[in-house]
Motif scaffolding. Structure first.
Motif, PDB file in Angstrom:
ATOM      1  N   LEU A  85     -31.306-131.638   0.350  1.00  0.00           N
ATOM      2  CA  LEU A  85     -29.741-131.816   0.567  1.00  0.00           C
ATOM      3  C   LEU A  85     -29.146-132.774   1.382  1.00  0.00           C
ATOM      4  O   LEU A  85     -28.333-133.129   1.256  1.00  0.00           O
ATOM      5  CB  LEU A  85     -29.273-130.493   0.568  1.00  0.00           C
ATOM      6  CG  LEU A  85     -29.419-129.191  -0.593  1.00  0.00           C
ATOM      7  CD1 LEU A  85     -28.776-128.160  -0.333  1.00  0.00           C
ATOM      8  CD2 LEU A  85     -28.599-129.894  -1.852  1.00  0.00           C
ATOM      9  N   ALA A  86     -29.828-133.063   2.461  1.00  0.00           N
ATOM     10  CA  ALA A  86     -29.675-133.900   3.713  1.00  0.00           C
ATOM     11  C   ALA A  86     -29.125-135.165   3.237  1.00  0.00           C
ATOM     12  O   ALA A  86     -27.893-135.718   3.628  1.00  0.00           O
ATOM     13  CB  ALA A  86     -30.724-134.110   4.714  1.00  0.00           C
ATOM     14  N   ARG A 121     -20.610-137.273  -9.223  1.00  0.00           N
ATOM     15  CA  ARG A 121     -21.926-137.353  -9.402  1.00  0.00           C
ATOM     16  C   ARG A 121     -22.778-136.701  -8.409  1.00  0.00           C
ATOM     17  O   ARG A 121     -23.806-135.976  -8.551  1.00  0.00           O
ATOM     18  CB  ARG A 121     -22.353-138.919  -9.699  1.00  0.00           C
ATOM     19  CG  ARG A 121     -23.988-139.198 -10.084  1.00  0.00           C
ATOM     20  CD  ARG A 121     -24.205-140.462 -10.237  1.00  0.00           C
ATOM     21  NE  ARG A 121     -23.639-141.456  -9.184  1.00  0.00           N
ATOM     22  CZ  ARG A 121     -24.476-141.712  -8.075  1.00  0.00           C
ATOM     23  NH1 ARG A 121     -25.535-141.179  -7.926  1.00  0.00           N
ATOM     24  NH2 ARG A 121     -23.932-142.558  -7.249  1.00  0.00           N
ATOM     25  N   LEU A 122     -22.287-136.848  -6.900  1.00  0.00           N
ATOM     26  CA  LEU A 122     -22.969-136.326  -5.735  1.00  0.00           C
ATOM     27  C   LEU A 122     -22.942-134.694  -6.105  1.00  0.00           C
ATOM     28  O   LEU A 122     -23.958-133.972  -6.009  1.00  0.00           O
ATOM     29  CB  LEU A 122     -22.292-136.751  -4.842  1.00  0.00           C
ATOM     30  CG  LEU A 122     -22.716-138.077  -3.940  1.00  0.00           C
ATOM     31  CD1 LEU A 122     -21.730-138.292  -3.125  1.00  0.00           C
ATOM     32  CD2 LEU A 122     -24.115-138.035  -3.659  1.00  0.00           C
ATOM     33  N   ALA A 123     -21.822-134.076  -6.628  1.00  0.00           N
ATOM     34  CA  ALA A 123     -21.506-132.651  -6.690  1.00  0.00           C
ATOM     35  C   ALA A 123     -22.413-132.198  -8.041  1.00  0.00           C
ATOM     36  O   ALA A 123     -23.266-131.219  -7.704  1.00  0.00           O
ATOM     37  CB  ALA A 123     -20.143-132.331  -6.915  1.00  0.00           C
ATOM     38  N   ALA A 124     -22.717-133.165  -8.947  1.00  0.00           N
ATOM     39  CA  ALA A 124     -23.694-132.603  -9.673  1.00  0.00           C
ATOM     40  C   ALA A 124     -25.037-132.606  -9.342  1.00  0.00           C
ATOM     41  O   ALA A 124     -25.904-131.697  -9.709  1.00  0.00           O
ATOM     42  CB  ALA A 124     -23.280-133.498 -11.027  1.00  0.00           C
ATOM     43  N   VAL A 143     -29.835-129.521  -7.461  1.00  0.00           N
ATOM     44  CA  VAL A 143     -30.911-129.074  -6.455  1.00  0.00           C
ATOM     45  C   VAL A 143     -30.667-127.636  -6.166  1.00  0.00           C
ATOM     46  O   VAL A 143     -31.994-127.014  -5.885  1.00  0.00           O
ATOM     47  CB  VAL A 143     -30.826-130.207  -5.000  1.00  0.00           C
ATOM     48  CG1 VAL A 143     -31.519-129.845  -3.893  1.00  0.00           C
ATOM     49  CG2 VAL A 143     -31.063-131.564  -5.422  1.00  0.00           C
ATOM     50  N   VAL A 144     -29.782-127.413  -5.734  1.00  0.00           N
ATOM     51  CA  VAL A 144     -29.465-125.998  -5.549  1.00  0.00           C
ATOM     52  C   VAL A 144     -30.127-124.896  -6.358  1.00  0.00           C
ATOM     53  O   VAL A 144     -30.806-123.884  -6.156  1.00  0.00           O
ATOM     54  CB  VAL A 144     -27.908-125.490  -5.370  1.00  0.00           C
ATOM     55  CG1 VAL A 144     -27.586-124.223  -5.046  1.00  0.00           C
ATOM     56  CG2 VAL A 144     -27.387-126.073  -3.937  1.00  0.00           C
ATOM     57  N   GLU A 145     -29.687-125.357  -7.820  1.00  0.00           N
ATOM     58  CA  GLU A 145     -30.253-124.359  -8.955  1.00  0.00           C
ATOM     59  C   GLU A 145     -31.884-124.465  -9.042  1.00  0.00           C
ATOM     60  O   GLU A 145     -32.354-123.647  -9.224  1.00  0.00           O
ATOM     61  CB  GLU A 145     -29.740-124.881 -10.400  1.00  0.00           C
ATOM     62  CG  GLU A 145     -28.303-124.546 -10.444  1.00  0.00           C
ATOM     63  CD  GLU A 145     -27.417-125.167 -11.509  1.00  0.00           C
ATOM     64  OE1 GLU A 145     -28.022-125.889 -12.414  1.00  0.00           O
ATOM     65  OE2 GLU A 145     -26.210-124.848 -11.918  1.00  0.00           O
TER      66      GLU A 145
END
Length: 203
Positions: free
Chosen positions: A66-67, A26-29, A34-36
């Motif tokens: 992202l922090a 879930r965190l990776a998603a 956020v990056v996208e």
């Protein structure tokens, strides 16, 4: 800008591989979203007049977004590391307990080990490699250099002792060595004058 996006995705890949539970996925998603989102904002910055300020602002907001995700990912990774370390310690403790409880049985897959009887001294001497002629010559030269160095050192010590005896004899007789004379200063030379150019005849 695309390079930053790819770099951030590559930085997140080890986190995906290390996360074994649903929280890590879930965190990776969330990180990917956020990056996208901020990559799209950076692309929009290229259309503005002041591109650099817009990109810097976008990157600062991305870091802030992202922090907290990074902190949560680090906590999950730390918990995973602790769990793996506990499993390793338990496996090692069970192996130590198993080894201590019973005699060591030979492994079925291991080949049989044969122990040879010790060789006699004569046969060992025959098998020993013989030094080659050039190695012997080098050893002789090294010995010769050592003897010559010792001889030079003894000669030097004898010369030092002779000098010390002579100085002691002079001091006993009351003679004192006179200092060497100071050389007189040579008069300073005048710099050579350059010859005057020859004047061409007038026509």
């Amino acid at each position: 800008m695309k390079i930053c996006f790819v770099w951030l995705l590559m930085a997140g890949l080890p986190l995906l591989a290390g996360a074994q539970d649903g929280e890590g996925v879930r965190l990776a998603a969330e990180r990917r979203a956020v990056v996208e989102r901020f990559a799209a904002e950076e692309r929009l910055c290229a259309e503005r007049f002041v591109v650099t300020a817009c990109v810097d602002d976008t990157r600062a907001r991305r870091r802030q977004a992202l922090a907290p995700l990074r902190e949560r990912e680090l906590r999950i990774d730390e918990a995973d590391r602790r769990q793996r370390a506990a499993q390793r310690r338990a496996a090692i403790a069970s192996k130590v307990a198993a080894a201590a409880s019973g005699p060591a049985a030979p492994a079925l897959d291991a080949p049989a080990v044969r122990v040879r009887a010790p060789a006699s001294a004569a046969s060992a001497a025959l098998r020993a490699p013989r030094p080659r002629a050039d190695e012997t010559a080098r050893a002789l030269q090294a010995d010769k250099r050592v003897r010559e160095a010792q001889s030079r050192q003894q000669d030097s010590q004898a010369a030092q002792q002779r000098i010390q005896r002579r100085l002691a004899d002079r001091l006993a007789k009351g003679q004192q060595a006179e200092p060497l004379p100071v050389p007189a200063k040579a008069p300073a030379k005048e710099p050579a004058k350059a010859p005057l150019p020859a004047s061409s005849p007038r026509r």
